[in-house]
Design a protein around this motif. Structure first.
Motif: not given
Length: 273
Positions: A247-259
């Motif tokens: 089972v693989v999931a994609e984070p809901a938060a914008h980990l690489e874009r949020s400032r």
């Protein structure tokens, strides 16, 4: 037989010239001759004036070209300056949109929140950490949950008076208790070190999980308040030869874009973990 003396001839010539000029002045008999002579003399006058005219023309053109070059350079510099300012306006507009989303998200959070900003990102490819511009003087504490406008980012692991370090949920050493929002099935989401990938281990092949299911914080462990979006299931592969599914999931938060981030504080009734 000798002619008249030279003096007499000169005198007669002068008298004749004066007589002709007087007649021409009164009756304009020499206009035609003068017009013809002017046609003959004009090319000579043009050739005599040509070098001076060429010099003036060249000087005027050179001055005009120099002025145009200077104006072109000034306009080019102004254009670059305006483009830079326009890019800054675009950045400010995007930041304003992010802040509006973050404030809108903060209004939906029941707990007390503190808005912080990222100062730096850990460059180690095997670690997922960020530095925040809030510290213990602002009320930040170890284990404090970190969110953006879309979901859970991670948690604070180190605190100094003015800054703090947070571990993102995708760090290989991070684990967060979650549950499937659709049916309440509990699980653990582990970081993989990849920016957009979480693994959900120990899920039986017959578990009621579907691609697209939303995983939210379960509140177990009392570290993360319950109900916050964590990730969305992107892969669910059953392997009959193995006891558990992949089972693989994609984070809901914008980990690489949020400032900008939200630091969630515990309520007065909530005990420390």
């Amino acid at each position: 037989m000798q002619g008249p003396p030279i003096t007499i001839r000169l005198l007669l010539l002068m008298l004749t010239s004066v007589a002709l000029m007087t007649v021409d002045h009164r009756q304009n008999h020499l206009d035609t001759i003068r017009a013809g002579l002017s046609l003959v003399v004009y090319p000579l006058q043009y050739l005599v004036d040509l070098p001076s005219a060429i010099a003036h023309w060249a000087s005027d053109n050179l001055s005009a070209r120099t002025t145009l070059v200077e104006e072109n350079q000034q306009l080019h510099a102004r254009q670059l300056l305006l483009e830079v300012r326009l890019q800054k306006l675009y950045a400010l507009e995007a930041e304003n949109a992010r802040l509006r989303e973050l404030l809108n998200s903060a209004s939906k959070v029941g707990e007390q929140v503190l808005i912080g900003e990222l100062l730096a990102v850990d460059q180690d490819p095997f670690r997922r950490r960020v530095l925040i511009n809030k510290g213990s003087d602002d009320g930040v504490f170890e284990g404090q949950p970190l969110l953006d406008a879309y979901g859970v980012l991670g948690q604070v692991v180190e605190v100094t008076p003015f800054t703090s370090s947070a571990l993102l949920i995708t760090d290989p050493s991070h684990a967060i208790p979650v549950q499937v929002n659709r049916n309440g099935l509990r699980a653990i989401a582990l970081g993989t070190g990849e920016a957009e990938r979480l693994e959900i281990p120990h899920i039986p092949n017959n578990a009621d999980i579907q691609v697209g299911d939303l995983l939210i914080t379960s509140g177990l462990g009392r570290r993360f308040p319950p109900g916050y979006p964590v990730a969305t299931i992107t892969e669910f592969e059953k392997d009959p030869s193995q006891p558990y599914a992949r089972v693989v999931a994609e984070p809901a938060a914008h980990l690489e874009r949020s400032r900008e981030v939200l630091l969630v504080s515990r309520t007065a009734e909530e005990p420390s973990p």
